[in-house]
Design a protein around this motif. Sequence first.
Motif, PDB file in Angstrom:
ATOM      1  N   ASP A  67       0.477  -1.088  -0.267  1.00  7.98           N
ATOM      2  CA  ASP A  67       0.240  -0.240  -0.262  1.00  7.98           C
ATOM      3  C   ASP A  67       1.186   0.933   0.023  1.00  7.98           C
ATOM      4  O   ASP A  67       1.935   1.247   1.344  1.00  7.98           O
ATOM      5  CB  ASP A  67      -1.035   0.299   1.087  1.00  7.98           C
ATOM      6  N   ASP A  69      -0.122   3.822   0.809  1.00 11.47           N
ATOM      7  CA  ASP A  69      -0.003   5.261   1.824  1.00 11.47           C
ATOM      8  C   ASP A  69       1.050   4.638   2.795  1.00 11.47           C
ATOM      9  O   ASP A  69       1.603   5.395   3.921  1.00 11.47           O
ATOM     10  CB  ASP A  69      -1.201   5.263   2.348  1.00 11.47           C
ATOM     11  N   ARG A 197      -4.115   8.588   3.887  1.00  8.21           N
ATOM     12  CA  ARG A 197      -5.021   7.968   2.855  1.00  8.21           C
ATOM     13  C   ARG A 197      -6.040   9.423   2.765  1.00  8.21           C
ATOM     14  O   ARG A 197      -6.528   9.453   2.167  1.00  8.21           O
ATOM     15  CB  ARG A 197      -5.823   7.231   3.418  1.00  8.21           C
ATOM     16  N   LEU A 198      -5.830  10.320   4.175  1.00  6.67           N
ATOM     17  CA  LEU A 198      -7.178  11.725   4.594  1.00  6.67           C
ATOM     18  C   LEU A 198      -7.169  12.311   3.230  1.00  6.67           C
ATOM     19  O   LEU A 198      -8.477  12.950   2.718  1.00  6.67           O
ATOM     20  CB  LEU A 198      -6.917  11.287   5.668  1.00  6.67           C
ATOM     21  N   ARG A 200      -5.367  12.131   0.255  1.00  2.00           N
ATOM     22  CA  ARG A 200      -5.728  11.856  -0.565  1.00  2.00           C
ATOM     23  C   ARG A 200      -7.202  10.961  -1.481  1.00  2.00           C
ATOM     24  O   ARG A 200      -7.575  11.496  -1.971  1.00  2.00           O
ATOM     25  CB  ARG A 200      -5.223  10.130  -1.105  1.00  2.00           C
ATOM     26  N   GLN A 201      -8.216  10.781  -0.643  1.00  2.38           N
ATOM     27  CA  GLN A 201      -9.457  10.511  -0.324  1.00  2.38           C
ATOM     28  C   GLN A 201     -10.207  11.918  -0.132  1.00  2.38           C
ATOM     29  O   GLN A 201     -10.899  11.892  -1.086  1.00  2.38           O
ATOM     30  CB  GLN A 201     -10.322   9.552  -0.054  1.00  2.38           C
ATOM     31  N   GLU A 202      -9.616  12.590   0.413  1.00  7.80           N
ATOM     32  CA  GLU A 202     -10.776  13.654   0.909  1.00  7.80           C
ATOM     33  C   GLU A 202      -9.617  15.363   0.361  1.00  7.80           C
ATOM     34  O   GLU A 202     -10.746  16.167   0.843  1.00  7.80           O
ATOM     35  CB  GLU A 202     -10.566  13.936   2.527  1.00  7.80           C
ATOM     36  N   ILE A 220     -13.308   5.449   7.044  1.00  8.81           N
ATOM     37  CA  ILE A 220     -12.277   5.402   5.530  1.00  8.81           C
ATOM     38  C   ILE A 220     -11.231   4.328   5.646  1.00  8.81           C
ATOM     39  O   ILE A 220     -10.820   3.500   5.273  1.00  8.81           O
ATOM     40  CB  ILE A 220     -11.785   6.429   5.784  1.00  8.81           C
ATOM     41  N   ASP A 228     -11.665  -0.321   3.571  1.00 13.21           N
ATOM     42  CA  ASP A 228     -12.672   0.224   3.373  1.00 13.21           C
ATOM     43  C   ASP A 228     -13.770  -0.617   3.377  1.00 13.21           C
ATOM     44  O   ASP A 228     -14.307  -1.518   2.809  1.00 13.21           O
ATOM     45  CB  ASP A 228     -12.737   0.879   1.781  1.00 13.21           C
TER      46      ASP A 228
END
Length: 229
Positions: A67, A69, A197-198, A200-202, A220, A228
């Motif tokens: 991963d 991240d 991760r936050l 990248r996604q948010e 998340i 997820d």
Amino acid sequence: MDDRFALAFNHFRTLVGGKQEVRRVTLAHQVYAAYRRQGVGAMQQMVARGEKYSSLVQNAARRFHIDPDLLLGIAAAESSFLPRNSPDDGLGLFQITRVPKIVENEAQKQFSGQKLSIIDDRYNAYLAAATFKYYLDEMHGDLLLGLLAYNIGPANGGLRFIMQKYGVTDFTTIQPYLQHLPRDYPIRVLSYALAFRLWRQEGSLPAYQEGSNALRIQRIGIPGLTSDF
């Protein structure tokens, strides 16, 4: 997965998953607590510094099926994205010291015919990815033990020797036999990985304690530790 039902769903997972799920939830909340203690400002600074290296770290992670991240989290914990030579012989972005020969060979395959320097950021990242994959496999996919093994390295027989010596089998039971910093290392790595991760996604790093952010962040999930939905 409406937030109104997230708490009930988590209780259901614990009921079905038993002790293993309780252990996962306990570790997850240690990571959330570490993310909260760091504070949004400090995490944003770390993510901003990591942007310069994001592409090469992601390429290395993909090559070794890790991963991205998580690998960014390791770099954050090792060097804070300030590559340097350290007094304890750590080198570069991932503070590489000694690595098993088989790991070095795997990393070098990606640079056929090139003159390699361990302080080259790209090669340093590939060495780190190969090393982490090696220890993760050695620990049969246990993320926390894989991170501990990466941090301890091969000195004095490495983590496997410590586990055999004291008859321990998991991250919880090995903690009394470790020094303070190695014990905290996996949680720090995962708190940084969560931040990446936050982001990248948010596109933001929400404060864990504000409003319904805790439930959103839990939904998340932590790279490698929670899934997820």
